[in-house]
Design a protein around this motif. Structure first.
Motif, PDB file in Angstrom:
ATOM      1  N   ALA A   1      -1.578   6.269  -3.155  1.00 34.74           N
ATOM      2  CA  ALA A   1      -1.805   5.693  -1.830  1.00 34.74           C
ATOM      3  C   ALA A   1      -2.345   4.271  -1.905  1.00 34.74           C
ATOM      4  O   ALA A   1      -1.940   3.396  -1.138  1.00 34.74           O
ATOM      5  N   SER A   2      -3.269   4.022  -2.856  1.00 37.35           N
ATOM      6  CA  SER A   2      -3.860   2.689  -2.947  1.00 37.35           C
ATOM      7  C   SER A   2      -2.817   1.642  -3.331  1.00 37.35           C
ATOM      8  O   SER A   2      -2.838   0.515  -2.838  1.00 37.35           O
ATOM      9  N   VAL A   3      -1.875   2.019  -4.215  1.00 35.56           N
ATOM     10  CA  VAL A   3      -0.838   1.082  -4.643  1.00 35.56           C
ATOM     11  C   VAL A   3       0.205   0.899  -3.546  1.00 35.56           C
ATOM     12  O   VAL A   3       0.653  -0.214  -3.266  1.00 35.56           O
ATOM     13  N   THR A   4       0.586   1.993  -2.897  1.00 35.78           N
ATOM     14  CA  THR A   4       1.545   1.927  -1.795  1.00 35.78           C
ATOM     15  C   THR A   4       1.032   1.028  -0.683  1.00 35.78           C
ATOM     16  O   THR A   4       1.745   0.146  -0.191  1.00 35.78           O
ATOM     17  N   ASN A   5      -0.220   1.234  -0.286  1.00 37.91           N
ATOM     18  CA  ASN A   5      -0.796   0.440   0.797  1.00 37.91           C
ATOM     19  C   ASN A   5      -1.097  -0.992   0.350  1.00 37.91           C
ATOM     20  O   ASN A   5      -1.014  -1.920   1.146  1.00 37.91           O
ATOM     21  N   GLY A   6      -1.424  -1.155  -0.935  1.00 37.45           N
ATOM     22  CA  GLY A   6      -1.592  -2.503  -1.458  1.00 37.45           C
ATOM     23  C   GLY A   6      -0.297  -3.290  -1.377  1.00 37.45           C
ATOM     24  O   GLY A   6      -0.280  -4.457  -0.994  1.00 37.45           O
ATOM     25  N   GLY A   7       0.818  -2.636  -1.728  1.00 35.40           N
ATOM     26  CA  GLY A   7       2.126  -3.277  -1.630  1.00 35.40           C
ATOM     27  C   GLY A   7       2.490  -3.593  -0.195  1.00 35.40           C
ATOM     28  O   GLY A   7       3.025  -4.665   0.108  1.00 35.40           O
ATOM     29  N   TYR A   8       2.181  -2.668   0.708  1.00 35.48           N
ATOM     30  CA  TYR A   8       2.471  -2.873   2.128  1.00 35.48           C
ATOM     31  C   TYR A   8       1.710  -4.087   2.661  1.00 35.48           C
ATOM     32  O   TYR A   8       2.281  -4.980   3.290  1.00 35.48           O
ATOM     33  N   VAL A   9       0.404  -4.124   2.396  1.00 36.12           N
ATOM     34  CA  VAL A   9      -0.429  -5.242   2.855  1.00 36.12           C
ATOM     35  C   VAL A   9       0.051  -6.554   2.232  1.00 36.12           C
ATOM     36  O   VAL A   9       0.055  -7.607   2.872  1.00 36.12           O
ATOM     37  N   SER A  10       0.483  -6.496   0.973  1.00 39.63           N
ATOM     38  CA  SER A  10       0.943  -7.689   0.286  1.00 39.63           C
ATOM     39  C   SER A  10       2.192  -8.280   0.945  1.00 39.63           C
ATOM     40  O   SER A  10       2.257  -9.480   1.211  1.00 39.63           O
ATOM     41  N   PHE A  11       3.181  -7.440   1.216  1.00 39.58           N
ATOM     42  CA  PHE A  11       4.393  -7.921   1.889  1.00 39.58           C
ATOM     43  C   PHE A  11       4.090  -8.384   3.309  1.00 39.58           C
ATOM     44  O   PHE A  11       4.635  -9.387   3.787  1.00 39.58           O
TER      45      PHE A  11
END
Length: 378
Positions: free
Chosen positions: A319-329
């Motif tokens: 979840a932390s990586v998925t949401n990190g990627g989402y916030v990044s894009f």
């Protein structure tokens, strides 16, 4: 930590991010800089927001999100005090950049806490409420900054934000139940889990969505000044009221998802509407512009409220990586949107500026349409 406490923290964190936006015209006059240069105050924050979240997502995979959130809020409180006392535009830019390095830690911590604490329908509900809190924070951050600037000084609002962040941070307590930690892997292994074509298409669509949104809201004060002769910061702040409609629209997202055949079809339909509002924003009539602006904001937040829980459901990454990627894009779009369209606006005016946004928005529409078509066929 009570979920209502998390939501209030989110509101104050988004105060920090968006408070300068209605004041960009004021900063341009006060420091004698061009509109695109003033807009770089938002770019300076969104640029690190675009890069840092994925790194923070990797770090948070093995750390307590609430501790990271507490530290980030304390740092943001200090930065607000420094920002209010900065003597030059260059120092304002530096502080905004440092805020941009701190904000993704807070945002990724909050979304990771939600993603690891709740499941299924409760995940959808609480993620929607969280996004609603970001809308409230973004709206009141803009409106109150403009109001305080008109009634008192713009610095006074920053002192209020700092006090709120400090009190909220000190009230954060440890999680009663530890977050389940994924066995340590290499960063490359984490990133490989984000290579799912559906996830990447959704990330790309979110990039396009926020590119358009950040661009319009960043240069709205200049459009209001140049096209509609609105210069008072309080009046500019009130125009942002159309933004508040996004909160109502995002709350209705779970109902819309139940009515829609699939999340992808809902996203496609709302992207079509999003494109339509950009066309209407080319109007020189203030009433039509305000109606289109309200629809534009509502569409953006329905997309955001649908996409955030959807990416958590379809991604196999933590979840932390998925949401990190989402916030990044998301903030990559914001960083470019807060700068590049401003150059078009300076050189060619409102119509060319909005045509640029329409082109980017159409790219987002194509991405969600192709993703939805693939899931239907697959």
């Amino acid at each position: 930590m009570r979920f209502t406490h998390l939501l209030i923290c989110s509101v104050f964190i988004f105060f920090v991010l968006y408070a300068p936006q209605p004041l960009l015209g004021l900063f341009a006059e006060q420091f004698s800089v061009l509109p695109a240069t003033a807009g770089s105050l938002m770019t300076a924050t969104m640029l690190p927001l675009a890069i840092a979240p994925l790194v923070y997502g990797l770090l948070l995979a093995n750390r307590e999100p609430l501790l990271i959130l507490k530290i980030a809020m304390l740092v943001l409180a200090l930065s607000c005090i420094l920002f209010a006392n900065a003597p030059s535009f260059e120092l304002l830019l530096l502080i905004r950049f440092l805020q941009g390095l701190t904000l993704p830690a807070a945002l990724t911590a909050m979304t990771s806490y939600i993603g690891t604490t709740y499941q299924a329908d409760l995940l959808q509900k609480n993620m929607t409420l969280y996004i609603g809190s970001t809308i409230v924070g973004g709206y009141f951050g803009r409106v109150l900054a403009a109001l305080f600037s008109d009634l008192f000084t713009w610095q006074s609002f920053y002192y209020l934000i700092a006090a709120g962040l400090l009190l909220l941070a000190l009230c954060i307590t440890k999680q009663r139940q530890p977050v389940s930690i994924t066995a340590p892997q290499s960063p490359l292994m984490y990133l490989k889990q984000l290579k799912d074509p559906l996830v990447l298409k959704l990330y790309g669509a979110i990039f396009c969505m926020f590119f358009c949104f950040a661009a319009l809201l960043n240069y709205l004060p200049f459009i209001l000044r140049d096209t509609f002769l609105i210069t008072n910061t309080r009046d500019i702040g009130l125009v942002y009221s159309g933004y508040l409609m996004g909160a109502l629209a995002s709350i209705a997202t779970p109902w819309l998802l139940k009515k829609a055949p699939s999340p992808w079809q809902l996203l496609t339909a709302v992207f079509v509407f999003y494109c339509g509002t950009i066309v209407l924003l080319m109007s020189q009539q203030l009433a039509l512009f305000l109606i289109a602006f309200t629809g534009f904001c509502a569409a953006m937040f329905v997309i955001h409220s649908s996409a955030a829980p959807l990416v958590n459901k379809i991604s196999s990454a933590p979840a932390s990586v998925t949401n990190g990627g989402y916030v990044s894009f998301y903030y990559s779009g914001g960083a470019l949107g807060s700068l590049l369209p401003g150059l078009v606006y300076q050189q060619h005016g409102q119509t060319a500026f909005l045509a640029t946004l329409l082109l980017v928005c159409s790219a987002g529409l194509i991405l969600v349409y192709l993703a939805g078509k693939k899931t239907t066929l697959g």
